[in-house]
Design an enzyme around this catalytic site. Structure first.
Site, PDB file in Angstrom:
ATOM      1  CD1 TRP A   1     -20.113 -17.672-107.266  1.00 55.99           C
ATOM      2  CD2 TRP A   1     -21.945 -16.561-106.645  1.00 55.99           C
ATOM      3  NE1 TRP A   1     -19.792 -16.344-107.235  1.00 55.99           N
ATOM      4  CE2 TRP A   1     -20.896 -15.638-106.853  1.00 55.99           C
ATOM      5  CE3 TRP A   1     -23.193 -16.086-106.239  1.00 55.99           C
ATOM      6  CZ2 TRP A   1     -21.063 -14.267-106.679  1.00 55.99           C
ATOM      7  CZ3 TRP A   1     -23.366 -14.726-106.063  1.00 55.99           C
ATOM      8  CH2 TRP A   1     -22.313 -13.833-106.279  1.00 55.99           C
ATOM      9  CG  LEU A   2     -22.775 -19.130-112.937  1.00 52.52           C
ATOM     10  CD1 LEU A   2     -23.627 -18.626-114.109  1.00 52.52           C
ATOM     11  CD2 LEU A   2     -22.012 -20.390-113.339  1.00 52.52           C
TER      12      LEU A   2
ATOM     13  CG  ASP B   1     -35.435  -8.661-119.952  1.00 53.41           C
ATOM     14  OD1 ASP B   1     -35.356  -7.655-120.681  1.00 53.41           O
ATOM     15  OD2 ASP B   1     -35.381  -8.596-118.705  1.00 53.41           O
TER      16      ASP B   1
END
Length: 282
Positions: free
Chosen positions: A89-90, A192
């Protein structure tokens, strides 16, 4: 997804699952924040797919992660027919677009070991399978492994017409003529690179959700101009690290076309005007 109940999450490879909360993560995957074994994780889930569904993303994160911050793949597998990928998780923070520009430039200075265009595996999207087979010619790769398959799907879905085909043919001819006499380095690309696929954490830039491929760096740079979110300091810092090739603005449109046509394929005629605006230049 009705099958994603507490019992499903309990089967993940953690000793103790403490909490699970849905979060935004795009329109492709189910996304959640997990608290498990005293740490926070991000998990994305794709229903009715095997574990290998996420292999292309994992390979891209590992390749890009050698030169720029990315989330770290922790676990990948399949439970009850649903593929999952667990990442660290960031927590979002402030950050510098100039540092982002420098980092992207460094990524683009990583070239394929075999001197060819492509990637180690293909990528399955909602619309098609992107053929990343190695190709010594960028011209041939972009036309035959990107543009033509995409336009075929647009035609199959009734989102193509004679006018678009005529101008598309002229776009391809102009692209082909240019790269007949101009060499391209096979740079490591995010694939992307829109504003939704970078973030700042720990006051540093991170790239997320890659569709990695080795190709013309201007393919990535074109995507940064489609939906905005990159400011002047990004481009100035990029240019100071890896100077743009003169005339870049004359070439970006044939790469913007690819991204916008994919949106036409996926989301319909709401993107038709943007596609036609590019095609009208040819």
């Amino acid at each position: 997804m009705s099958t994603l109940n507490h019992q499903w999450f309990q089967q993940l490879p953690f000793k103790r699952l403490e909490h699970c909360q849905p979060v935004s993560g795009g329109d492709i995957n189910e996304s959640y924040r997990l608290e498990a074994d005293g740490q926070s994780y991000f998990i994305k889930i794709q229903p009715n797919q095997p574990a290998k569904y996420f292999q292309h993303e994992i390979n891209g994160l590992k390749a890009i992660g050698k030169v720029i911050n990315t989330p770290t793949p922790i676990h990948n597998g399949e439970i009850d027919g649903n593929a999952y990928l667990v990442l660290n998780w960031l927590d979002e923070s402030a950050g510098s677009q100039a540092e982002l520009g420098q980092a992207v430039a460094r990524m683009h200075q990583q070239y394929s070991a075999n001197g060819q265009f492509g990637f180690v595996d293909n990528h399955r999207t909602k619309a098609l399978v992107k053929d990343n087979s190695w190709n010594p010619s960028w011209k041939d790769f972009y036309i035959n492994q990107r543009l033509l398959p995409e336009v075929q799907v647009a035609s199959d879905r009734g989102r193509w017409n004679r006018w678009r085909q005529e101008h598309f043919t002229q776009l391809v001819n102009k692209f082909s003529d240019y790269y007949q006499g101009h060499e391209v380095q096979p740079s490591l690309l995010h694939g992307d690179l829109w504003a939704g696929n970078f973030m700042f954490a720990n006051d540093q830039p991170y790239l997320i959700d890659p569709d990695a491929v080795y190709g013309d760096r201007e393919f990535d740079l074109a995507m940064t101009t489609v939906f905005g979110g990159f400011d002047d300091s990004f481009y100035q810092a990029y240019n100071s690290t890896y100077p743009f090739t003169p005339g870049i603005n004359d070439r970006l449109s044939w790469y913007r076309f690819y991204y916008l046509c994919m949106h036409l394929v996926l989301f319909g005629e709401s993107y038709g005007g943007a596609v036609d605006q590019i095609l009208s230049q040819y």
